[in-house]
Scaffold this active site. Structure first.
Site, short mmCIF file in Angstrom:
data_model
loop_
_atom_site.label_atom_id
_atom_site.label_comp_id
_atom_site.label_asym_id
_atom_site.label_seq_id
_atom_site.Cartn_x
_atom_site.Cartn_y
_atom_site.Cartn_z
N ASP A 158 0.81 -1.21 0.00
CA ASP A 158 0.00 0.00 0.00
C ASP A 158 0.85 1.27 0.00
O ASP A 158 0.35 2.37 -0.27
CB ASP A 158 -0.96 0.02 1.19
CG ASP A 158 -0.28 -0.09 2.55
OD1 ASP A 158 0.96 -0.19 2.60
OD2 ASP A 158 -1.00 -0.09 3.57
N GLU A 159 2.15 1.14 0.26
CA GLU A 159 3.01 2.32 0.33
C GLU A 159 3.18 3.01 -1.02
O GLU A 159 3.62 4.17 -1.08
CB GLU A 159 4.37 1.96 0.93
CG GLU A 159 4.26 1.50 2.38
CD GLU A 159 5.60 1.41 3.09
OE1 GLU A 159 6.46 2.28 2.84
OE2 GLU A 159 5.78 0.47 3.87
N TYR A 169 12.00 2.77 -1.15
CA TYR A 169 11.34 1.46 -1.17
C TYR A 169 10.02 1.53 -1.92
O TYR A 169 9.75 0.76 -2.85
CB TYR A 169 11.10 0.95 0.25
CG TYR A 169 10.05 -0.13 0.33
CD1 TYR A 169 10.23 -1.35 -0.32
CD2 TYR A 169 8.85 0.08 1.02
CE1 TYR A 169 9.25 -2.34 -0.28
CE2 TYR A 169 7.88 -0.91 1.08
CZ TYR A 169 8.08 -2.11 0.43
OH TYR A 169 7.11 -3.08 0.47
N LYS A 184 8.82 -0.24 -5.54
CA LYS A 184 7.67 -1.13 -5.69
C LYS A 184 6.66 -0.56 -6.69
O LYS A 184 6.06 -1.31 -7.47
CB LYS A 184 7.00 -1.35 -4.33
CG LYS A 184 7.83 -2.19 -3.37
CD LYS A 184 8.10 -3.60 -3.88
CE LYS A 184 6.84 -4.45 -3.88
NZ LYS A 184 7.14 -5.87 -4.28
N ASN A 237 1.06 3.41 15.84
CA ASN A 237 2.20 2.63 16.32
C ASN A 237 2.23 2.57 17.84
O ASN A 237 2.51 1.53 18.44
CB ASN A 237 3.51 3.21 15.80
CG ASN A 237 3.70 2.98 14.31
OD1 ASN A 237 2.99 2.19 13.69
ND2 ASN A 237 4.66 3.68 13.72
N ARG A 285 12.06 9.13 11.35
CA ARG A 285 12.86 8.92 10.14
C ARG A 285 12.44 9.93 9.07
O ARG A 285 11.31 10.44 9.08
CB ARG A 285 12.69 7.49 9.64
CG ARG A 285 11.36 7.18 8.99
CD ARG A 285 11.31 5.70 8.60
NE ARG A 285 10.03 5.35 8.03
CZ ARG A 285 9.48 4.14 8.13
NH1 ARG A 285 10.10 3.20 8.79
NH2 ARG A 285 8.32 3.89 7.57
#
Length: 359
Positions: free
Chosen positions: A140-141, A165, A169, A264, A297
């Site tokens: 989904d990113e 990343y 993808k 998170n 990050r």
């Protein structure tokens, strides 16, 4: 009427990694009359030991090799009479992609293209009319990030990847689509939300938190911990892939989600509470004392959410696990397999490694 495709001989790339390992076990338990070859380069996150229990089965074969080796893939397709590829192999850790993107472009883009070239040559050029499937597993990113009030990602959400990343993808998704549209390769693609479950390498949030909490070590939380993810139990993901391969429409993309949006921080609090219940006499109770905030990050996406109505309505998919039941199963597995997260070869990265070293 749904047309059913019946795989008999499968090549699973990245089958010694987290999701691939679970898929291999799931598939051979569900379809014991099929044959399956795993191709894996056994980089840091892939372990042959994940598949050791399958040794000796006549319908299972492991091959150590790289998806960039087109000649090897062609040989496996021919010799194994492979008609179905399930493509998991990928570099997937966002942190690593930020500081070392080259490996992600090489594996996720060039590697996927190498597989597609091999499939086209063997399935289309050499055997016109050969029935086949190429299933590509994505994330989904590729859709970018959402605000707290944005609607969830659908299959028509424009791509807006924010990390190397995710960009790699996204590129691989487009290449797969191009091979279907231009050459007629029978492809399907799935974009999944955050997976969790057995065999996940301990650099990812849930297994990292479990291993650190069990050892009384700090659990690093990026920024304020309010990043939201949709959590999908790995075998719910594999059931979705199974449905897509067997009954999905060629050329289509399907989003697979768990209907479990969590921050998170709330996820880690839930995990701490589970451990408090399991080990009430432990000196580490309350386990939340080990939560540690670290610098966020670069480019950290705020929220991902999957709208999975397409796969539910078209293919009858539903996630079987709630977040609570899936997390409990995951914790049980790590408690029963301490060698997996205590292994000497574990190579943590960045602030995760720093948090390990603080203890």
């Amino acid at each position: 009427m749904i047309m059913t495709y019946q795989p008999k001989n499968l090549l699973v790339t990245g089958g010694a990694g987290f999701i691939g390992t679970n898929f291999v076990h799931y598939w051979l338990q569900t379809y014991p009359d099929t044959h399956l070859i795993v191709l894996d380069a056994l980089t840091y996150a892939g372990r042959y030991s994940n598949l050791a229990s399958l040794e000796g089965q006549t319908n299972f074969r492991f091959v150590k090799g790289d998806i960039l080796d087109q000649a090897l893939v062609e040989t496996l397709l021919r010799d194994g009479k492979i008609e179905t590829i399930v493509h998991f192999a990928a570099e997937s850790h966002v942190d690593r992609s930020i500081y070392g993107p080259d490996a992600f472009l090489r594996t996720n883009i060039d590697g996927t293209h190498s597989l597609l070239k091999a499939a086209k040559k063997v399935w289309l050029d050499e055997n016109p009319g050969f029935e086949h499937r190429f299933h590509h597993v994505s994330t989904d990113e590729v859709y970018g990030t959402l605000s707290a009030t944005d609607p969830a990602f659908t299959e028509t959400t424009p791509y807006a990847p924010n990390s190397p990343y995710a960009a790699s993808k996204a590129a691989s998704d487009h290449i797969v689509r191009a091979y279907q549209h231009t050459y007629g390769l029978n492809t399907t693609t799935s974009n999944c939300s955050n997976n969790y479950g057995p065999y996940q390498y301990p650099e990812k949030l849930i297994p990292l938190a479990i291993s650190n909490l069990l050892q009384g070590k700090p659990v690093p939380i990026y920024g304020d911990g309010q990043q939201i993810r949709d959590w999908l139990y790995v075998d719910d993901h594999n059931r979705g892939i199974d449905l897509i391969i067997r009954t999905g429409r060629v050329g289509e993309t399907y989003n697979i989600g768990g209907n479990n949006e969590q921050t998170n921080l709330s996820l880690i609090h839930t995990l701490c509470a589970l451990l408090d219940e399991r080990f009430p006499e432990s000196p580490q109770v309350p386990h939340q004392q080990f939560i540690t905030y670290v610098t966020d990050r670069p480019g950290h996406d705020r929220r991902y959410a999957i709208d999975n109505r397409k796969i539910c309505h078209e293919l009858g998919y539903y996630p079987a696990e709630t977040f609570q039941s899936g997390l409990a199963k995951t914790l049980d597995w790590y408690l029963n397999h301490p060698h997996f997260w205590q292994a000497d070869e574990i190579q943590l990265f960045g602030s995760h490694a720093t948090a390990k070293e603080q203890a």
